[in-house]
Design a protein around this motif. Structure first.
Motif, short mmCIF file in Angstrom:
data_model
loop_
_atom_site.label_atom_id
_atom_site.label_comp_id
_atom_site.label_asym_id
_atom_site.label_seq_id
_atom_site.Cartn_x
_atom_site.Cartn_y
_atom_site.Cartn_z
N ARG A 1 2.69 -0.60 -37.12
CA ARG A 1 3.07 -1.90 -36.55
C ARG A 1 2.86 -3.02 -37.56
NH1 ARG A 1 5.29 -5.49 -35.71
NH2 ARG A 1 5.41 -6.93 -33.93
N ARG A 2 1.80 -2.97 -38.33
CA ARG A 2 1.56 -4.00 -39.34
C ARG A 2 2.63 -3.96 -40.43
NH1 ARG A 2 -5.02 -3.12 -39.50
NH2 ARG A 2 -5.55 -4.78 -37.99
N ALA A 3 3.08 -2.77 -40.77
CA ALA A 3 4.14 -2.65 -41.77
C ALA A 3 5.44 -3.27 -41.25
CB ALA A 3 4.36 -1.18 -42.12
N LEU A 4 5.74 -3.03 -39.97
CA LEU A 4 6.93 -3.63 -39.37
C LEU A 4 6.79 -5.14 -39.27
CD1 LEU A 4 9.66 -3.43 -37.99
CD2 LEU A 4 8.46 -2.98 -35.83
N LEU A 5 5.58 -5.61 -38.95
CA LEU A 5 5.35 -7.05 -38.85
C LEU A 5 5.67 -7.75 -40.17
CD1 LEU A 5 4.33 -9.51 -37.29
CD2 LEU A 5 1.99 -8.90 -38.00
N LYS A 6 5.35 -7.12 -41.26
CA LYS A 6 5.66 -7.70 -42.57
C LYS A 6 7.16 -7.91 -42.70
CE LYS A 6 5.10 -6.90 -47.54
NZ LYS A 6 4.57 -5.98 -48.59
N ARG A 7 7.94 -6.91 -42.27
CA ARG A 7 9.40 -7.01 -42.33
C ARG A 7 9.90 -8.09 -41.35
NH1 ARG A 7 12.83 -5.66 -45.55
NH2 ARG A 7 14.22 -4.43 -44.22
N GLU A 8 9.30 -8.16 -40.18
CA GLU A 8 9.71 -9.17 -39.20
C GLU A 8 9.47 -10.59 -39.73
OE1 GLU A 8 9.08 -6.82 -34.95
OE2 GLU A 8 7.40 -7.91 -35.85
N LYS A 9 8.36 -10.77 -40.44
CA LYS A 9 8.08 -12.09 -41.01
C LYS A 9 9.08 -12.42 -42.12
CE LYS A 9 3.15 -12.45 -39.94
NZ LYS A 9 1.78 -12.63 -40.46
N GLU A 10 9.50 -11.42 -42.89
CA GLU A 10 10.52 -11.64 -43.90
C GLU A 10 11.83 -12.08 -43.23
OE1 GLU A 10 10.86 -7.94 -45.92
OE2 GLU A 10 8.98 -8.17 -47.05
N PHE A 11 12.14 -11.46 -42.12
CA PHE A 11 13.36 -11.81 -41.38
C PHE A 11 13.26 -13.24 -40.85
CE2 PHE A 11 15.44 -12.12 -37.20
CZ PHE A 11 16.76 -11.93 -37.59
N THR A 12 12.11 -13.62 -40.33
CA THR A 12 11.92 -14.98 -39.82
C THR A 12 12.11 -16.01 -40.91
OG1 THR A 12 10.40 -14.21 -38.10
CG2 THR A 12 10.28 -16.54 -38.69
N ARG A 13 11.53 -15.74 -42.09
CA ARG A 13 11.69 -16.69 -43.21
C ARG A 13 13.14 -16.76 -43.67
NH1 ARG A 13 6.40 -14.63 -44.42
NH2 ARG A 13 7.28 -12.92 -45.65
N LEU A 14 13.84 -15.61 -43.67
CA LEU A 14 15.25 -15.60 -44.04
C LEU A 14 16.07 -16.38 -43.02
CD1 LEU A 14 17.60 -14.65 -45.79
CD2 LEU A 14 17.63 -12.52 -44.46
N ARG A 15 15.75 -16.21 -41.75
CA ARG A 15 16.46 -16.96 -40.71
C ARG A 15 16.25 -18.45 -40.88
NH1 ARG A 15 14.34 -15.65 -35.01
NH2 ARG A 15 12.69 -17.03 -35.75
N ASP A 16 15.02 -18.87 -41.19
CA ASP A 16 14.75 -20.29 -41.43
C ASP A 16 15.58 -20.82 -42.60
OD1 ASP A 16 12.93 -20.31 -39.37
OD2 ASP A 16 11.16 -20.13 -40.68
N ALA A 17 15.69 -20.02 -43.65
CA ALA A 17 16.46 -20.44 -44.82
C ALA A 17 17.95 -20.55 -44.48
CB ALA A 17 16.25 -19.45 -45.96
N ILE A 18 18.46 -19.60 -43.70
CA ILE A 18 19.87 -19.63 -43.30
C ILE A 18 20.13 -20.84 -42.39
CG2 ILE A 18 21.63 -18.45 -41.94
CD1 ILE A 18 20.49 -15.81 -43.01
N ASN A 19 19.19 -21.13 -41.50
CA ASN A 19 19.34 -22.30 -40.63
C ASN A 19 19.43 -23.58 -41.46
OD1 ASN A 19 19.31 -20.81 -38.29
ND2 ASN A 19 17.14 -21.12 -37.87
#
Length: 244
Positions: A16-34
């Motif tokens: 779960r912690r490994a997936l969380l790292k990927r989820e946080k990367e996705f959140t930061r990418l979404r912020d950048a795209i926004n």
């Protein structure tokens, strides 16, 4: 039920912690795209579009309803259709609860379809919706925003949809999308953004919940499970242990 590998609590926590790292990367990418979305240049809308509304004929500028921002959902409902698209109806099921929050944020949300207003109003009553929904019947609005296509266009082999030439066999006479507009103090209207195809999935909170459910979307193709909300069969009864 899909079978999954079983793990100890410690092993699950590591995964779960490994997936969380990927989820946080996705959140930061979404912020950048926004941020990039907000930085897009604007185009002034110079054509005079007029819509049929329950309050009479209204211009695009009047659809803002006194606010400075307008979001239009291109709802698939053709003039000769008897009901709105099931997928668009799924999207529309999410609208009413957002209205107080959007309006408070100086944003008006309106659905637009080519179906005549009488058909729209009848279908809205069936579905129990209250969000603004107007007809573009007889105008170029849907065509100019590349969400409605003539028989001749479909027969040509390709249509312009989602900013590319799309093979006609992948298109219909109506397709979905969402467009954003801004209105300045002088009354000028600007087109600021549009998205099509799967670009609106993040607006569907039901999908976001299903993405976190044990079986995910459980679909055979995009939105294959979706029906109009009054067409689902009675949900399966809960297990006895859960129904007590």
């Amino acid at each position: 039920m899909q079978h999954h590998q079983l793990a100890s609590k410690a092993e699950w926590l590591e995964a779960r912690r490994a997936l969380l790292k990927r989820e946080k990367e996705f959140t930061r990418l979404r912020d950048a795209i926004n941020a990039e979305r907000l930085a897009l240049p604007w185009v002034e809308v110079e054509k005079d579009y007029v819509f049929d509304t329950p309050s009479g004929r209204r211009s695009l500028a009047e659809l803002f309803d006194g606010r400075s921002q307008l979001m239009i959902y291109h709802f698939m409902f053709g003039p000769d259709w008897e009901a709105g698209c099931p997928g668009c109806s799924f999207m529309a099921d999410h609208f009413d609860g957002t209205l107080p929050h959007l309006n408070n944020h100086d944003v008006t949300l309106v659905a637009v379809s080519r179906a005549p207003l009488a058909k729209i109003e009848a279908y809205r009553k069936r579905m129990g919706w209250s969000f603004p929904w107007v007809s573009s019947f007889g105008s170029d609005f849907n065509s100019d925003f590349h969400v409605s296509f003539t028989k001749e266009e479909l027969a040509s082999g390709k249509v312009e949809y989602n900013f590319t030439q799309t093979p006609s066999e992948q298109a219909f006479d109506e397709l979905p999308g969402m467009s954003a507009f801004s209105r300045d103090e002088q009354g000028r209207v600007f087109h600021t953004y549009s998205s099509y195809a799967r670009g609106g999935e993040e607006l569907l909170s039901t999908l976001m919940i299903l993405d976190r459910a044990p079986r995910g979307r459980n679909e055979t193709s995009t939105l294959s499970f979706v029906k109009r909300h009054d067409e689902y069969e009675e949900p399966a009864r809960a297990h006895a242990c859960c129904a007590a």
